[in-house]
Design a protein around this motif. Structure first.
Motif, short mmCIF file in Angstrom:
data_model
loop_
_atom_site.label_atom_id
_atom_site.label_comp_id
_atom_site.label_asym_id
_atom_site.label_seq_id
_atom_site.Cartn_x
_atom_site.Cartn_y
_atom_site.Cartn_z
N GLU A 6 0.84 -1.20 0.00
CA GLU A 6 0.00 0.00 0.00
C GLU A 6 0.87 1.25 0.00
O GLU A 6 2.00 1.24 0.51
CB GLU A 6 -0.91 0.05 1.24
N CYS A 22 -2.62 0.19 -3.95
CA CYS A 22 -2.14 -1.11 -3.49
C CYS A 22 -1.63 -1.85 -4.72
O CYS A 22 -2.41 -2.22 -5.60
CB CYS A 22 -3.26 -1.88 -2.82
N CYS A 95 -4.92 -3.23 2.29
CA CYS A 95 -5.54 -3.89 1.15
C CYS A 95 -5.41 -5.40 1.35
O CYS A 95 -4.51 -5.87 2.06
CB CYS A 95 -4.94 -3.44 -0.17
N GLY A 112 -1.73 -6.57 2.83
CA GLY A 112 -0.61 -5.66 2.77
C GLY A 112 -0.15 -5.31 4.17
O GLY A 112 -0.73 -5.75 5.16
#
Length: 121
Positions: A6, A22, A95, A112
Motif C-alpha cells: 500500500e 495497493c 488492502c 498488505g
C-alpha cells in the motif's frame, strides 16, 4: 505467493481527500475478490470496500458516498479514493485479496502491511 504494497497514506484535515494505492505482485490468480480494510487503535478490523472480478463494488455504510474503490487490472493496482474525510476515518488501512470470488464471502488470504491515514479536525 502474493505481495501487496500500500501507499498514499498521510495526514489531512477534515474535508480533505487522499488516494490509497495497493500494488499486487506474485500469483495473479488470487484476485477473485480484492478490497480495503481499516483498523483504528483499540478497535477491530473493519471491511470498508471490496471489488469483484466483474468490477462490481461494495462499500460499507460508513464510507458510502465518500469513498470509491477501483482497480486497474493491467497494472494489478487497487485504489481507494477517499473524499470528505472525517476524523473518525483515521486508521491504518490495509488492502487484501483472496482467490475466491466475492460471491463466496470476503475472508482474504493475503494482506498488505498497512498505510496510516490521520484526519485532523
Amino acid at each position: 505467493q502474493v505481495q501487496l504494497v500500500e501507499s498514499g497514506g498521510g495526514s489531512v484535515q477534515a474535508g480533505g481527500s487522499l488516494t490509497l494505492s495497493c500494488a499486487a505482485s506474485g500469483a495473479p490468480a488470487n484476485d477473485g475478490c480484492v478490497g480495503w480494510f481499516r483498523q483504528a487503535p483499540g478497535k477491530g478490523r473493519e471491511e470498508i470496500a471490496r471489488i469483484a472480478k466483474s468490477g462490481r463494488s461494495t462499500l460499507a455504510d460508513s464510507v458510502k458516498g465518500r469513498f470509491t474503490i477501483s482497480k486497474d487490472s493491467t497494472t494489478n493496482t487497487l485504489y481507494l479514493q477517499m473524499d470528505s474525510l472525517k476524523p473518525e476515518d483515521s486508521a491504518t488501512y490495509y488492502c487484501a485479496t483472496q482467490r475466491l470470488l466475492c460471491a463466496y464471502g470476503f475472508r482474504p488470504n493475503y494482506w498488505g502491511q498497512g498505510t496510516q491515514v490521520t484526519v485532523s479536525s
